[in-house]
Scaffold this motif. Structure first.
Motif, PDB file in Angstrom:
ATOM      1  N   TYR A   1      -2.739  -2.817  -2.948  1.00 15.07           N
ATOM      2  CA  TYR A   1      -4.060  -2.392  -2.479  1.00 15.07           C
ATOM      3  C   TYR A   1      -4.711  -1.468  -3.507  1.00 15.07           C
ATOM      4  CZ  TYR A   1      -7.706   0.148  -0.057  1.00 15.07           C
ATOM      5  OH  TYR A   1      -8.897   0.726   0.272  1.00 15.07           O
TER       6      TYR A   1
ATOM      7  N   ASP B   1     -11.083  -3.178  -1.103  1.00 12.02           N
ATOM      8  CA  ASP B   1     -11.784  -2.704   0.086  1.00 12.02           C
ATOM      9  C   ASP B   1     -13.292  -2.907  -0.020  1.00 12.02           C
ATOM     10  OD1 ASP B   1     -11.482  -1.758   2.592  1.00 12.02           O
ATOM     11  OD2 ASP B   1     -10.892   0.281   2.014  1.00 12.02           O
TER      12      ASP B   1
ATOM     13  N   SER C   1       0.849  -1.194   0.000  1.00 13.48           N
ATOM     14  CA  SER C   1       0.000   0.000   0.000  1.00 13.48           C
ATOM     15  C   SER C   1       0.880   1.238   0.000  1.00 13.48           C
ATOM     16  CB  SER C   1      -0.931   0.022   1.215  1.00 13.48           C
ATOM     17  OG  SER C   1      -0.191   0.162   2.409  1.00 13.48           O
TER      18      SER C   1
ATOM     19  N   LYS D   1      -4.516  -1.381   4.868  1.00 11.99           N
ATOM     20  CA  LYS D   1      -4.660  -1.506   3.417  1.00 11.99           C
ATOM     21  C   LYS D   1      -3.675  -2.537   2.858  1.00 11.99           C
ATOM     22  CE  LYS D   1      -4.265   2.808   2.143  1.00 11.99           C
ATOM     23  NZ  LYS D   1      -4.362   4.061   1.355  1.00 11.99           N
TER      24      LYS D   1
END
Length: 334
Positions: free
Chosen positions: A327, A332, A293, A308
């Motif tokens: 990420y 997410d 990330s 993340k």
């Protein structure tokens, strides 16, 4: 080392009287020196000091040299501050005496007629006082040495305690607390200065099977090998730590997403090529998965950045392990 008693007087009869009285009360460790003036005495005392002797006492009588007693005693004091200086009355003026008292030292001021004082007792007291001061100085040196030694020991203990408090005992890399303490300020700085920064979350694939198939001891050795190898592939400015179990974190300052992916892939490839040989010659191969990330303007702290990277790591596990995943918001939302 010998102890010097320096007698100064231009009256040879007085020098003889001083020598006779002193020689009756001191032994072979003491040398009685006689000088007819302060200039001659200063040269003699300096020669004794150079030879390693101690000027124990000076007895200052009439002086007919250009070197005054205040000058003599001040010069002597610079090189022999513990000397007990005895001065006959009427041999030094008040102004010079004041200078000696303020800037050097005076032990006794006595009448020139030795019969009017217990001269031998005064000399013995001066010798005794000097011996006490010498023993005190030696004790002080021993004490200072002991304190210095203890201070060094405590410093070493503090260093060791600090290492224990900040280092993972198995791998030798930063533990979780130290990792977060080291990286927290780094996140704030890079965010404020708008510099690039990336994080990696690393996990050993199917680590439970290694423990089950080869033992926990071998599992520990695999963790150590993985940690030491990864550490060797990072820069000094990078922060690497064990976050728990077989999971590790890396913070890469001044590193873009592209750079972080390159670092992660290099680590993954090197770990894949390793093999650990057990005590019964079994070869243990293992791999890792890595989530990447990058710091964004909306990032508040290390926890969110690692979260993340952890989501990306989970994606790497889901997609077959032994791979690097970055990420993205799609992860997410899954």
């Amino acid at each position: 080392m010998k102890y010097i008693i320096a007698c100064i007087d231009n009256d040879l009869m007085m020098l003889d009287e001083l020598y006779n009285k002193l020689s009756r009360i001191v032994d072979s460790d003491y040398i009685i020196e006689s000088y007819i003036n302060a200039e001659q005495a200063l040269i003699g005392c300096f020669n004794d000091i150079i030879a390693g002797n101690e000027i124990l006492i000076t007895i200052n009588g009439k002086n007919n040299s250009s070197l005054k007693y205040d000058e003599f005693l001040l010069e002597l004091y610079k090189n022999s501050p513990n000397t007990k200086n005895i001065i006959f009355q009427d041999t030094i003026d008040i102004k010079s005496l004041e200078k000696v008292i303020n800037e050097a030292s005076v032990y006794k001021i006595i009448p020139r007629t030795l019969k009017r004082v217990d001269f031998e007792l005064m000399i013995l007291e001066a010798i005794k006082l000097n011996a006490q001061e010498r023993r005190l100085k030696e004790y002080q040196k021993v004490l200072e040495s002991a304190v210095d030694k203890r201070t060094k020991e405590l410093n070493n203990i503090n260093v060791k305690l600090n290492v224990l408090a900040t280092t993972d005992s198995l791998t030798g890399v930063k533990n979780r607390r130290s990792f977060f303490e080291s990286c927290g300020p780094m996140i704030s700085y890079n965010r404020r200065e708008k510099k690039s920064l990336s994080t990696l979350m690393i996990d050993i694939d199917k680590f439970k099977l290694i423990n089950d198939n080869y033992s926990h001891k071998v599992g520990d050795e695999v963790i150590k090998l993985m940690a030491q190898t990864t550490q060797s592939l990072l820069r000094k400015s990078d922060v690497f730590g064990r976050l728990g179990g077989e999971e590790f974190g890396v913070v890469l300052p001044n590193t873009s997403l592209r750079g972080a992916k390159k670092v992660a892939e290099h680590i993954r490839s090197e770990i894949e090529s390793l093999e650990f040989i057990t005590s019964n010659k079994s070869k243990v191969k293992f791999t890792i998965s890595i989530g990447v990330s990058v710091l964004t303007p909306n990032e508040n702290d290390l926890n969110s950045l690692l979260h993340k990277a952890d989501l990306a790591l989970y994606e790497a596990k889901k997609n077959g392990r032994n791979r690097v995943e970055v990420y993205c918001e799609d992860i997410d939302n899954e």
